[in-house]
Design a protein around this motif. Sequence first.
Motif, short mmCIF file in Angstrom:
data_model
loop_
_atom_site.label_atom_id
_atom_site.label_comp_id
_atom_site.label_asym_id
_atom_site.label_seq_id
_atom_site.Cartn_x
_atom_site.Cartn_y
_atom_site.Cartn_z
N GLN A 92 -2.94 -10.39 14.47
CA GLN A 92 -1.73 -10.02 15.21
C GLN A 92 -1.14 -11.21 15.97
O GLN A 92 0.07 -11.41 15.99
N THR A 170 2.61 -8.05 12.51
CA THR A 170 3.94 -8.20 13.12
C THR A 170 3.99 -7.58 14.51
O THR A 170 5.07 -7.49 15.11
N LEU A 173 5.81 -9.54 17.40
CA LEU A 173 7.08 -10.20 17.06
C LEU A 173 8.28 -9.33 17.44
O LEU A 173 8.18 -8.10 17.47
N GLU A 175 12.19 -7.91 16.53
CA GLU A 175 12.58 -7.20 15.31
C GLU A 175 12.96 -8.14 14.17
O GLU A 175 12.55 -7.94 13.02
N ARG A 178 9.86 -9.83 12.96
CA ARG A 178 9.04 -8.81 12.32
C ARG A 178 9.47 -8.61 10.87
O ARG A 178 8.64 -8.61 9.95
N THR A 200 -1.36 -1.24 10.37
CA THR A 200 -0.23 -1.37 11.27
C THR A 200 0.13 -0.03 11.89
O THR A 200 -0.16 1.03 11.34
N ASP A 202 3.36 0.24 12.68
CA ASP A 202 4.80 0.19 12.43
C ASP A 202 5.13 0.82 11.08
O ASP A 202 4.82 0.28 10.03
N VAL A 205 7.23 -1.37 8.68
CA VAL A 205 6.43 -2.41 8.02
C VAL A 205 5.56 -1.79 6.94
O VAL A 205 5.49 -2.28 5.81
#
Length: 221
Positions: A92, A170, A173, A175, A178, A200, A202, A205
């Motif tokens: 990360q 990501t 990070l 946006e 990312r 993740t 996200d 992602v």
Amino acid sequence: MASHSAVLQLNSLGYEIGGRTLMRDLDLTLNAGESVSVMGPSGSGKSTLLSCALGLLKPDRGNVQVAGVDLAGLNRRKLAEHRRSHIGVVFQFGELVPELTPVENVALAALLSGVPRATAYADAARLLDDLGVPRSDAATATLSGGERQRTAVARALVNKPGLILADEPTGALDEANRDSVADLLFSLPKRWECALLTVTHDRDVASRADRTLALTDGKLL
């Protein structure tokens, strides 16, 4: 490596800690040229899953095979050699050496695997160019977050591994970075004929992967 050959196989994994079951007869096969994302809430066992794939944790039951080799059958030295030859990792926060330049960070991973110095630095420079990291003699600490993660991806690739593991790559990070780093990561399996396993939180992602799985009640669904 032939396309669609199994790079990672997790067979009936079981793992418990503190009275909690994190993996319950968990199975996963990941082939060259393929990407898989694993989602799940904090504490569901995503990082434990990656640690088992790396050989850092030994499951209570089942076995882990990387490039056709059962990790449980390797002693510490052989396991370290197998990991360096076949697995690249993206963390990360990059986990780079901040005082070193990008090319030094990437070359270091090759040098630790016994690659000659001139070859290691040439490979590192070529990878950084290919992944869009500007040539610089400045310390890695001065790079943007996106550039640091691209450097981390280059480091993961420098020994030409068949398997890339990415742990919330990501998560630190903004946006724009990312999206840029995620697009780069998920392009790797086809470009480099490797397999990519990402964990993740996200959903955007995760959706870039060929398969998106949820770690629920100790199993991948």
